[in-house]
Design a protein around this motif. Structure first.
Motif, PDB file in Angstrom:
ATOM      1  N   GLY A   1      35.122  15.443  13.556  1.00 46.69           N
ATOM      2  CA  GLY A   1      35.836  14.633  14.538  1.00 46.69           C
ATOM      3  C   GLY A   1      35.250  13.235  14.650  1.00 46.69           C
ATOM      4  N   TYR A   2      33.902  13.170  14.648  1.00 43.78           N
ATOM      5  CA  TYR A   2      33.246  11.870  14.737  1.00 43.78           C
ATOM      6  C   TYR A   2      33.578  11.020  13.518  1.00 43.78           C
ATOM      7  CZ  TYR A   2      29.641   8.353  14.216  1.00 43.78           C
ATOM      8  OH  TYR A   2      28.984   7.168  14.002  1.00 43.78           O
ATOM      9  N   LEU A   3      33.514  11.622  12.334  1.00 52.10           N
ATOM     10  CA  LEU A   3      33.770  10.864  11.109  1.00 52.10           C
ATOM     11  C   LEU A   3      35.199  10.333  11.071  1.00 52.10           C
ATOM     12  CD1 LEU A   3      31.900  13.137   8.520  1.00 52.10           C
ATOM     13  CD2 LEU A   3      31.126  10.967   9.517  1.00 52.10           C
ATOM     14  N   ARG A   4      36.142  11.151  11.536  1.00 53.03           N
ATOM     15  CA  ARG A   4      37.527  10.688  11.574  1.00 53.03           C
ATOM     16  C   ARG A   4      37.691   9.533  12.567  1.00 53.03           C
ATOM     17  NH1 ARG A   4      40.503  16.628  11.652  1.00 53.03           N
ATOM     18  NH2 ARG A   4      40.352  17.052   9.394  1.00 53.03           N
ATOM     19  N   ARG A   5      37.052   9.689  13.739  1.00 53.64           N
ATOM     20  CA  ARG A   5      37.157   8.634  14.750  1.00 53.64           C
ATOM     21  C   ARG A   5      36.514   7.337  14.252  1.00 53.64           C
ATOM     22  NH1 ARG A   5      34.698  11.062  18.333  1.00 53.64           N
ATOM     23  NH2 ARG A   5      32.714   9.954  18.427  1.00 53.64           N
ATOM     24  N   ARG A   6      35.395   7.486  13.611  1.00 50.91           N
ATOM     25  CA  ARG A   6      34.711   6.304  13.081  1.00 50.91           C
ATOM     26  C   ARG A   6      35.565   5.616  12.016  1.00 50.91           C
ATOM     27  NH1 ARG A   6      31.473   4.250   9.158  1.00 50.91           N
ATOM     28  NH2 ARG A   6      29.715   2.954   9.846  1.00 50.91           N
ATOM     29  N   ALA A   7      36.169   6.383  11.125  1.00 52.18           N
ATOM     30  CA  ALA A   7      37.026   5.809  10.081  1.00 52.18           C
ATOM     31  C   ALA A   7      38.207   5.069  10.704  1.00 52.18           C
ATOM     32  CB  ALA A   7      37.516   6.903   9.142  1.00 52.18           C
ATOM     33  N   ALA A   8      38.781   5.652  11.770  1.00 50.92           N
ATOM     34  CA  ALA A   8      39.910   5.005  12.443  1.00 50.92           C
ATOM     35  C   ALA A   8      39.473   3.697  13.095  1.00 50.92           C
ATOM     36  CB  ALA A   8      40.494   5.944  13.491  1.00 50.92           C
ATOM     37  N   GLU A   9      38.267   3.684  13.688  1.00 51.49           N
ATOM     38  CA  GLU A   9      37.768   2.462  14.314  1.00 51.49           C
ATOM     39  C   GLU A   9      37.518   1.372  13.279  1.00 51.49           C
ATOM     40  OE1 GLU A   9      34.467   4.283  16.272  1.00 51.49           O
ATOM     41  OE2 GLU A   9      35.427   4.234  18.239  1.00 51.49           O
ATOM     42  N   VAL A  10      36.992   1.771  12.131  1.00 52.86           N
ATOM     43  CA  VAL A  10      36.734   0.798  11.059  1.00 52.86           C
ATOM     44  C   VAL A  10      38.053   0.216  10.547  1.00 52.86           C
ATOM     45  CG1 VAL A  10      35.890   0.528   8.691  1.00 52.86           C
ATOM     46  CG2 VAL A  10      34.524   1.790  10.381  1.00 52.86           C
ATOM     47  N   ARG A  11      39.067   1.070  10.364  1.00 47.45           N
ATOM     48  CA  ARG A  11      40.373   0.567   9.914  1.00 47.45           C
ATOM     49  C   ARG A  11      40.977  -0.385  10.951  1.00 47.45           C
ATOM     50  NH1 ARG A  11      40.957   5.974   8.175  1.00 47.45           N
ATOM     51  NH2 ARG A  11      42.203   6.485  10.041  1.00 47.45           N
ATOM     52  N   SER A  12      40.838  -0.043  12.230  1.00 45.09           N
ATOM     53  CA  SER A  12      41.351  -0.911  13.285  1.00 45.09           C
ATOM     54  C   SER A  12      40.633  -2.261  13.263  1.00 45.09           C
ATOM     55  CB  SER A  12      41.167  -0.242  14.650  1.00 45.09           C
ATOM     56  OG  SER A  12      41.562  -1.093  15.694  1.00 45.09           O
ATOM     57  N   HIS A  13      39.334  -2.216  13.055  1.00 41.49           N
ATOM     58  CA  HIS A  13      38.548  -3.451  12.977  1.00 41.49           C
ATOM     59  C   HIS A  13      38.986  -4.301  11.791  1.00 41.49           C
ATOM     60  CE1 HIS A  13      34.854  -5.846  12.066  1.00 41.49           C
ATOM     61  NE2 HIS A  13      34.871  -5.999  13.377  1.00 41.49           N
ATOM     62  N   GLU A  14      39.274  -3.663  10.667  1.00 43.60           N
ATOM     63  CA  GLU A  14      39.739  -4.400   9.483  1.00 43.60           C
ATOM     64  C   GLU A  14      41.100  -5.050   9.760  1.00 43.60           C
ATOM     65  OE1 GLU A  14      39.656  -1.394   6.507  1.00 43.60           O
ATOM     66  OE2 GLU A  14      37.516  -1.699   6.040  1.00 43.60           O
ATOM     67  N   ARG A  15      41.976  -4.353  10.485  1.00 42.85           N
ATOM     68  CA  ARG A  15      43.279  -4.935  10.826  1.00 42.85           C
ATOM     69  C   ARG A  15      43.101  -6.138  11.759  1.00 42.85           C
ATOM     70  NH1 ARG A  15      44.837   0.602  11.105  1.00 42.85           N
ATOM     71  NH2 ARG A  15      44.545   0.591  13.385  1.00 42.85           N
ATOM     72  N   GLU A  16      42.204  -6.004  12.735  1.00 37.37           N
ATOM     73  CA  GLU A  16      41.970  -7.121  13.649  1.00 37.37           C
ATOM     74  C   GLU A  16      41.373  -8.316  12.913  1.00 37.37           C
ATOM     75  OE1 GLU A  16      39.635  -5.784  16.935  1.00 37.37           O
ATOM     76  OE2 GLU A  16      41.378  -5.027  18.019  1.00 37.37           O
ATOM     77  N   THR A  17      40.493  -8.058  11.969  1.00 36.55           N
ATOM     78  CA  THR A  17      39.921  -9.149  11.179  1.00 36.55           C
ATOM     79  C   THR A  17      41.007  -9.862  10.383  1.00 36.55           C
ATOM     80  OG1 THR A  17      37.811  -7.948  10.980  1.00 36.55           O
ATOM     81  CG2 THR A  17      38.199  -9.745   9.423  1.00 36.55           C
ATOM     82  N   ALA A  18      41.935  -9.092   9.801  1.00 38.19           N
ATOM     83  CA  ALA A  18      43.051  -9.691   9.064  1.00 38.19           C
ATOM     84  C   ALA A  18      43.948 -10.503  10.001  1.00 38.19           C
ATOM     85  CB  ALA A  18      43.859  -8.608   8.358  1.00 38.19           C
ATOM     86  N   GLU A  19      44.187  -9.977  11.213  1.00 37.66           N
ATOM     87  CA  GLU A  19      44.965 -10.709  12.222  1.00 37.66           C
ATOM     88  C   GLU A  19      44.305 -12.041  12.547  1.00 37.66           C
ATOM     89  OE1 GLU A  19      45.950  -8.936  16.013  1.00 37.66           O
ATOM     90  OE2 GLU A  19      46.370  -7.017  15.038  1.00 37.66           O
ATOM     91  N   LEU A  20      43.006 -11.990  12.725  1.00 35.90           N
ATOM     92  CA  LEU A  20      42.254 -13.184  13.089  1.00 35.90           C
ATOM     93  C   LEU A  20      42.331 -14.232  11.983  1.00 35.90           C
ATOM     94  CD1 LEU A  20      40.466 -14.496  15.190  1.00 35.90           C
ATOM     95  CD2 LEU A  20      38.517 -13.243  14.241  1.00 35.90           C
TER      96      LEU A  20
END
Length: 213
Positions: free
Chosen positions: A127-146
């Motif tokens: 569960g932690y690994l999945r949550r962490r992967a989702a957070e990293v993907r979200s961060h990558e999307r925000e970086t692309a937005e920025l």
């Protein structure tokens, strides 16, 4: 022996910039080089590096410069002239690219829970690994937005090395007259992104292709 500090345009007004300092200006057709006459190589101490940085910022406050890597020395004027002959055209091109521009750095940290946690057992779970992967993907999307937000303002945009695990650091080269607009745009964007901050404006040294002999 001469310690090199910076390269400026050939028509830079060097008199006021060097007054009261140990710096001397050597003017050539294309560029002006700022040096300090020395008798031995400089110490690579924190005090010396900070003093060097202050001198560079003082020069930039008067005109665009390309910083020279700290500790770079030449033996005499003949060696200085050889550097100009080899690199003068490239230096002039880069000086044109940074003239009238400033640098801001946008920091977008990875959510704290994606980097560390208090429950070590949980960190090993699926569960932690999945949550962490989702957070990293979200961060990558925000970086692309920025990056997309900054692109219309940026003469150049570059990724800087991380200071903290996962942190995105974007350095933006922009015209001086749009700095306030960029700061406001990032502030509006960051209202729903905890931890997003901007530092600057600074002299655009990240874009100056530091000179080395």
């Amino acid at each position: 022996m001469m310690l090199l500090y910076a390269v400026a345009a050939g028509d830079a007004d060097s008199t006021a910039a060097t007054e009261g300092t140990p710096l001397r200006a050597h003017r050539y057709d294309e560029v002006t080089l700022f040096v300090e006459p020395i008798t031995e190589a400089p110490e690579r101490s924190t005090r010396e590096v900070f003093a060097y940085g202050r001198a560079l910022h003082q020069l930039w406050s008067r005109f665009p410069v390309l910083p020279v890597r700290f500790g770079t020395v030449v033996s005499d004027e003949a060696e200085l002239e050889q550097l100009v002959a080899e690199h003068g055209s490239a230096w002039t091109e880069r000086l044109t690219a940074v003239a009238g521009r400033s640098e801001c750095i946008v920091h977008l940290p990875l959510p704290r829970g994606a980097v560390d946690g208090t429950d070590k057992a949980e960190q090993r779970g699926t569960g932690y690994l999945r949550r962490r992967a989702a957070e990293v993907r979200s961060h990558e999307r925000e970086t692309a937005e920025l990056k997309a937000l900054l692109a219309p303002y940026a003469s150049e945009l570059t990724d800087l090395p991380q200071l903290r695990p996962g942190e995105a650091r974007l350095s933006v080269l922009m015209a001086d007259d749009v700095v306030e607009e960029v700061l406001a745009a990032v502030e509006r964007w960051a209202t729903s992104r905890a931890g997003a901050t901007v530092t600057g404006p600074w002299p655009p040294f990240s874009f100056c292709q530091e000179v080395g002999a």
